[in-house]
Motif scaffolding. Structure first.
Motif, short mmCIF file in Angstrom:
data_model
loop_
_atom_site.label_atom_id
_atom_site.label_comp_id
_atom_site.label_asym_id
_atom_site.label_seq_id
_atom_site.Cartn_x
_atom_site.Cartn_y
_atom_site.Cartn_z
N ARG A 1 103.62 -10.63 94.69
CA ARG A 1 104.60 -11.61 94.24
C ARG A 1 105.63 -11.06 93.25
O ARG A 1 106.84 -11.25 93.43
CB ARG A 1 103.87 -12.82 93.65
CG ARG A 1 104.71 -14.02 93.41
CD ARG A 1 103.91 -15.11 92.74
NE ARG A 1 102.70 -15.44 93.47
CZ ARG A 1 101.48 -15.28 93.00
NH1 ARG A 1 101.27 -14.75 91.81
NH2 ARG A 1 100.43 -15.62 93.72
N ALA A 41 106.57 -17.55 106.32
CA ALA A 41 105.54 -17.53 105.29
C ALA A 41 104.50 -18.63 105.51
O ALA A 41 103.29 -18.39 105.50
CB ALA A 41 106.18 -17.67 103.90
N TYR A 78 109.33 -18.99 92.41
CA TYR A 78 109.84 -19.63 93.61
C TYR A 78 110.88 -20.72 93.39
O TYR A 78 111.76 -20.88 94.25
CB TYR A 78 108.67 -20.10 94.48
CG TYR A 78 107.98 -18.88 95.06
CD1 TYR A 78 108.67 -18.00 95.88
CD2 TYR A 78 106.68 -18.56 94.72
CE1 TYR A 78 108.09 -16.85 96.37
CE2 TYR A 78 106.08 -17.41 95.21
CZ TYR A 78 106.79 -16.56 96.03
OH TYR A 78 106.20 -15.41 96.50
N ARG A 117 107.33 -12.08 100.44
CA ARG A 117 106.88 -13.46 100.63
C ARG A 117 105.81 -13.53 101.72
O ARG A 117 104.83 -14.28 101.61
CB ARG A 117 108.09 -14.32 101.02
CG ARG A 117 107.78 -15.78 101.28
CD ARG A 117 107.48 -16.53 100.02
NE ARG A 117 107.52 -17.98 100.24
CZ ARG A 117 106.73 -18.85 99.67
NH1 ARG A 117 105.80 -18.44 98.82
NH2 ARG A 117 106.85 -20.13 99.90
#
Length: 393
Positions: A88, A52, A27, A104
């Motif tokens: 992910r 998200a 991220y 996400r």
């Protein structure tokens, strides 16, 4: 350090460490990947994060309530971690911004499903006399993962000369190890399930309701830490040193979490939370007045101490305020309250910054923290933690 920490809490701490290593390998690099590789703009990045985090906040409430009414909290914890860990790394295969949005979203669904049941399971697995220490330890392990993840990604990119997509695929390794640990080592704790299946039965009781109301007020002044990084750049921290400052910040949080959680077991949750909110107010006043880079590093250390004082202690206080059979729902409401406050907090802070300057924005945050501290002392009573011990770990 590990005295009084049960097997479940220890394993869940390692799980959080591995999951954050996996997450933080991706991220911090996601904005770069979206803009330079996939051609997305800042507005789309904002859409991704907004969707998200809103999704996660709502699901934390739902999953917490559900966990009180089912036999197994572990099932929800496992399902949430598994979904995030499988989704992910798929960022590596994304060919467009919409695919990243979907991934996400799935990742945050997993976080929403697991967080409240996991926090309740930590309380189920901890003796009340060391509950603050247990939550502090868990937060310390989480911050350790947030420290290691970016450093590992940097090593793979700069040292091994790997590309972004390869680093994203490799993030699957710690995530899958975390899931395996849950399957093999985490155990459900025998407990009484809630007998009230109505929606009204999930509404927080008086003490928790007042605590959450004060917490929402505090959160309205607790804007995104991205503003602190913007302030750091104004104070002369170069782009090359920003990652080091961020790593230093996580190091302070990691080192402070367990000791202050343990301190709350000895002197009470309210005292530690109020002291932490006072430290927050002082750090924000400092950011408003700071004029140099050394001052910025000192303020990040103070601000990191605030996290160490409050994150685990706030959760332990939630567990103290409700009976064992209502813990999942209590943590659901706790996370939902923080999410509700966090959504407008950054908008308010940004508007004040634009219209009245950064000093006014930081003063606003400090003032709300001071007011919340007073209200916590006046409105929320602190009873001793329940005397019963968990039946197993």
């Amino acid at each position: 350090m590990f005295s009084g920490i049960s097997g479940n809490v220890l394993i869940l701490g390692v799980v959080s460490f591995l999951t954050d290593v996996s997450s933080e390998m991706i991220y911090p690099l996601l904005p770069l990947f979206l803009t330079t590789v996939l051609g997305a703009g800042p507005a789309f990045l904002g859409v991704i994060e907004g969707v998200a985090e809103s999704t996660a906040a709502l699901l934390k409430l739902v999953s917490g309530i559900v966990s009180d009414r089912t036999r197994s909290r572990k099932g929800l914890v496992l399902g949430g971690y598994a979904l995030s860990s499988l989704a992910r790394p798929l960022v590596a295969a994304a060919t467009g911004p919409v695919a990243v949005l979907a991934i996400r979203f799935a990742d945050r669904v997993g976080k929403g499903v697991r967080t409240s049941p996991r926090d309740a399971l930590i309380a189920d697995s901890s003796d009340p006399s060391v509950r603050g220490k247990a939550y502090g330890f868990h937060r310390a392990m989480d911050h350790a993962g947030a420290l290691v993840g970016p450093l590992l990604a940097t090593l793979l990119l700069a040292g091994a000369a790997l590309d972004l997509r390869t680093v994203f695929w490799l993030s699957a390794v710690p995530g899958l190890l975390a899931v395996l640990l849950i399957i093999l080592r985490v155990r459900d704790v025998e407990r009484k399930r809630t007998s009230d299946g109505s929606v009204l039965g999930a509404i927080p009781r008086d003490g928790l309701r007042r605590y959450l109301a004060v917490l929402v007020l505090f959160t309205l002044g607790n804007s995104s830490d991205a503003f602190l990084l913007l302030r750091a750049s104004q104070l002369g921290v170069s782009p090359a040193r920003i990652p080091l400052l961020w790593a230093f910040f996580h190091l302070v949080k990691m080192l402070a979490s367990t000791p202050f959680g343990a301190l709350s077991d000895r002197i009470g949750r309210r005292r530690v939370i109020v002291a932490g909110w006072a430290v927050y107010a002082l750090s924000y006043l400092g950011f408003a007045a700071a004029a140099s880079e050394p001052a910025c590093w000192l303020l990040f250390a103070v601000y990191g101490t605030f996290y160490g004082m409050t994150e685990g202690t706030e959760k332990a206080f939630v567990a103290d305020l409700v009976p064992a059979e209502a813990r999942g729902g209590a943590f659901g409401w706790y996370h939902f309250a923080v999410g509700v406050g966090a959504l407008p907090a950054s908008v308010l802070f940004g508007l004040i910054w634009e219209r009245a300057g950064q000093g006014a924005a930081f003063l606003f945050g400090a003032a709300l923290a001071a007011l919340a501290s007073i209200l916590l002392l006046v409105l929320v009573r602190e009873d001793p933690p329940e005397a019963q011990s968990p039946r197993s770990s």
